[in-house]
Write a protein that holds these residues in place. Structure first.
Motif, PDB file in Angstrom:
ATOM      1  N   GLY A   1      13.132  37.983  36.637  1.00 24.12           N
ATOM      2  CA  GLY A   1      14.328  37.166  36.272  1.00 24.12           C
ATOM      3  C   GLY A   1      14.056  35.463  35.634  1.00 24.12           C
ATOM      4  O   GLY A   1      14.271  35.428  34.535  1.00 24.12           O
ATOM      5  N   LEU A   2      13.296  34.977  35.863  1.00 24.76           N
ATOM      6  CA  LEU A   2      12.259  33.734  36.064  1.00 24.76           C
ATOM      7  C   LEU A   2      12.126  34.484  33.861  1.00 24.76           C
ATOM      8  O   LEU A   2      11.919  33.789  33.277  1.00 24.76           O
ATOM      9  N   GLN A   3      11.416  35.203  34.126  1.00 26.00           N
ATOM     10  CA  GLN A   3      10.207  36.116  33.147  1.00 26.00           C
ATOM     11  C   GLN A   3      11.479  36.636  31.964  1.00 26.00           C
ATOM     12  O   GLN A   3      11.773  36.141  30.646  1.00 26.00           O
ATOM     13  N   ARG A   4      12.313  36.669  32.246  1.00 28.00           N
ATOM     14  CA  ARG A   4      13.884  37.149  31.225  1.00 28.00           C
ATOM     15  C   ARG A   4      14.757  35.887  30.376  1.00 28.00           C
ATOM     16  O   ARG A   4      14.731  35.721  29.428  1.00 28.00           O
ATOM     17  N   LEU A   5      14.512  35.131  31.899  1.00 21.54           N
ATOM     18  CA  LEU A   5      14.603  33.824  31.570  1.00 21.54           C
ATOM     19  C   LEU A   5      13.903  32.933  30.336  1.00 21.54           C
ATOM     20  O   LEU A   5      14.405  32.698  29.326  1.00 21.54           O
ATOM     21  N   GLN A   6      13.344  32.932  30.504  1.00 21.01           N
ATOM     22  CA  GLN A   6      11.789  32.812  29.078  1.00 21.01           C
ATOM     23  C   GLN A   6      11.872  33.614  28.269  1.00 21.01           C
ATOM     24  O   GLN A   6      11.648  33.014  27.453  1.00 21.01           O
ATOM     25  N   THR A   7      11.970  34.253  28.134  1.00 17.82           N
ATOM     26  CA  THR A   7      12.454  35.245  26.439  1.00 17.82           C
ATOM     27  C   THR A   7      13.366  34.521  25.955  1.00 17.82           C
ATOM     28  O   THR A   7      13.246  34.659  25.159  1.00 17.82           O
ATOM     29  N   VAL A   8      14.817  34.715  26.927  1.00 19.38           N
ATOM     30  CA  VAL A   8      16.057  33.962  26.179  1.00 19.38           C
ATOM     31  C   VAL A   8      15.567  32.683  25.353  1.00 19.38           C
ATOM     32  O   VAL A   8      16.424  32.431  24.286  1.00 19.38           O
ATOM     33  N   ARG A   9      14.898  32.087  26.178  1.00 20.49           N
ATOM     34  CA  ARG A   9      14.968  30.899  25.828  1.00 20.49           C
ATOM     35  C   ARG A   9      13.342  30.720  24.398  1.00 20.49           C
ATOM     36  O   ARG A   9      13.989  30.154  23.896  1.00 20.49           O
ATOM     37  N   ALA A  10      12.664  32.155  24.716  1.00 17.80           N
ATOM     38  CA  ALA A  10      11.672  31.784  23.525  1.00 17.80           C
ATOM     39  C   ALA A  10      12.204  32.183  22.437  1.00 17.80           C
ATOM     40  O   ALA A  10      11.625  31.901  21.248  1.00 17.80           O
ATOM     41  N   GLU A  11      12.814  33.641  22.364  1.00 20.91           N
ATOM     42  CA  GLU A  11      13.718  33.498  21.230  1.00 20.91           C
ATOM     43  C   GLU A  11      14.634  33.157  20.566  1.00 20.91           C
ATOM     44  O   GLU A  11      15.149  33.309  18.914  1.00 20.91           O
ATOM     45  N   THR A  12      15.713  32.087  21.604  1.00 22.29           N
ATOM     46  CA  THR A  12      17.251  31.269  20.752  1.00 22.29           C
ATOM     47  C   THR A  12      16.696  30.426  20.856  1.00 22.29           C
ATOM     48  O   THR A  12      17.594  29.836  20.166  1.00 22.29           O
ATOM     49  N   GLY A  13      16.326  29.340  22.137  1.00 28.94           N
ATOM     50  CA  GLY A  13      16.196  27.992  21.969  1.00 28.94           C
ATOM     51  C   GLY A  13      16.908  27.134  22.379  1.00 28.94           C
ATOM     52  O   GLY A  13      17.453  26.565  22.594  1.00 28.94           O
ATOM     53  N   LEU A  14      17.805  28.029  23.429  1.00 26.59           N
ATOM     54  CA  LEU A  14      18.686  28.535  23.821  1.00 26.59           C
ATOM     55  C   LEU A  14      17.731  27.312  25.555  1.00 26.59           C
ATOM     56  O   LEU A  14      16.983  27.968  25.776  1.00 26.59           O
ATOM     57  N   PRO A  15      18.642  26.721  26.253  1.00 28.71           N
ATOM     58  CA  PRO A  15      18.097  26.115  27.276  1.00 28.71           C
ATOM     59  C   PRO A  15      19.145  27.073  28.427  1.00 28.71           C
ATOM     60  O   PRO A  15      19.848  27.910  27.916  1.00 28.71           O
ATOM     61  N   VAL A  16      18.451  27.278  29.761  1.00 27.26           N
ATOM     62  CA  VAL A  16      18.842  28.262  30.372  1.00 27.26           C
ATOM     63  C   VAL A  16      19.111  27.842  31.489  1.00 27.26           C
ATOM     64  O   VAL A  16      18.892  27.066  32.330  1.00 27.26           O
ATOM     65  N   LEU A  17      19.801  28.456  32.714  1.00 32.08           N
ATOM     66  CA  LEU A  17      20.081  28.477  34.053  1.00 32.08           C
ATOM     67  C   LEU A  17      20.390  29.138  34.651  1.00 32.08           C
ATOM     68  O   LEU A  17      20.306  30.230  34.016  1.00 32.08           O
ATOM     69  N   THR A  18      20.068  28.752  35.802  1.00 37.04           N
ATOM     70  CA  THR A  18      20.253  30.088  36.650  1.00 37.04           C
ATOM     71  C   THR A  18      20.491  29.797  38.053  1.00 37.04           C
ATOM     72  O   THR A  18      20.151  28.448  38.321  1.00 37.04           O
TER      73      THR A  18
END
Length: 264
Positions: free
Chosen positions: A63-80
């Protein structure tokens, strides 16, 4: 993070990278189009599912890897979400906001561990709690070191299968906690226990409740969204279809503009 009106949105449980990025990409475009701060949310573990056989998500590491991917690809901050105190430190190394689930909003060790990461914390208000009772939860996280804390309202349990949103709650939450008051427009339409022992929902009421909460002065929105809610592994019965999100955000920002204009 929550200094201005903010949208927290994403799938309930994290899925494969392509689905997460489809949602995150749509959110990033909305953010750019409207100048709206957006935080991508996705849970690595839904530890409070009704049934033991219900899908829970990819787990902490994936899950943390997938959140890192979202941030890297979109620049959005992430929450879980986190559910146990020992999860806070590794999650805090990756995400921008740690979220405390509603069922756990009074758990001192969890709130302190989340705050000790120094990250922002979003505490979901328990469905059984008055707004004034959330001051202590916010205090625990702040005293432990949280950069900032927000509180998210979904409504109050009414009988056994409904949540009722008191539109006074946003002002009461701010007064009691000093924290931004966010409205969870998708869990607010959840109907606990009404889908063969699992949670059901009435998603057709999401837009009306969201518009009302914005008019009542909430400081941000929390919305779970998915391109095909019927295929979502968790909470599909109370999600907003992704293609309906732009229209709702347009309405929300129009309401906020009208409110600002009326005060000048």
């Amino acid at each position: 993070m929550f200094e201005t009106f903010t949208l927290i949105a994403g799938p309930c449980a994290l899925e494969a990278d392509d689905l997460n990025l489809e949602i995150a990409g749509a959110l990033a475009r909305l953010s750019a189009e409207h100048g709206l701060p957006v935080v991508f949310k996705g849970s690595f573990d839904k530890a409070n599912r009704s049934r033991i056989e219900s899908p829970r998500g990819p787990g902490l590491d994936a899950g943390l890897q997938r959140l890192q991917t979202v941030r890297a690809e979109t620049g959005l901050p992430v929450l879980t979400d986190i559910h146990e105190a020992h999860q806070a430190a590794p999650v805090g190394e990756v995400v921008d906001v740690l979220q405390i689930p509603a069922f756990l909003c009074r758990q001192t060790d969890l709130l302190v561990a989340a705050g000790a990461t120094g990250r922002a914390v979003n505490v979901k208000k328990g469905q059984w709690m008055a707004p004034e009772e959330m001051g202590a939860a916010v205090e625990k996280a702040l005293e432990a070191g949280a950069r900032e804390v927000a509180v998210t309202e979904r409504g109050t349990i009414h009988g056994y299968g409904d949540l009722i949103v008191d539109m006074r709650s946003f002002a009461r939450l701010r007064a009691a906690t000093g924290a931004p008051a966010i409205f969870d427009g998708t869990h607010a339409v959840q109907r606990p226990g009404l889908a063969s022992g699992s949670s059901g929902g009435d998603p057709e009421h999401i837009p009306a409740l969201v518009r009302a909460a914005v008019a009542a002065g909430c400081d941000g929105l929390f919305l779970e969204t998915h391109p095909d809610p019927g295929r979502a592994p968790s909470d599909g019965t109370n999600m907003l279809p992704l293609d309906r999100l732009p229209e709702l955000i347009h309405d929300v920002l129009s309401i906020r503009t009208a409110l600002t204009t009326s005060k000048t």
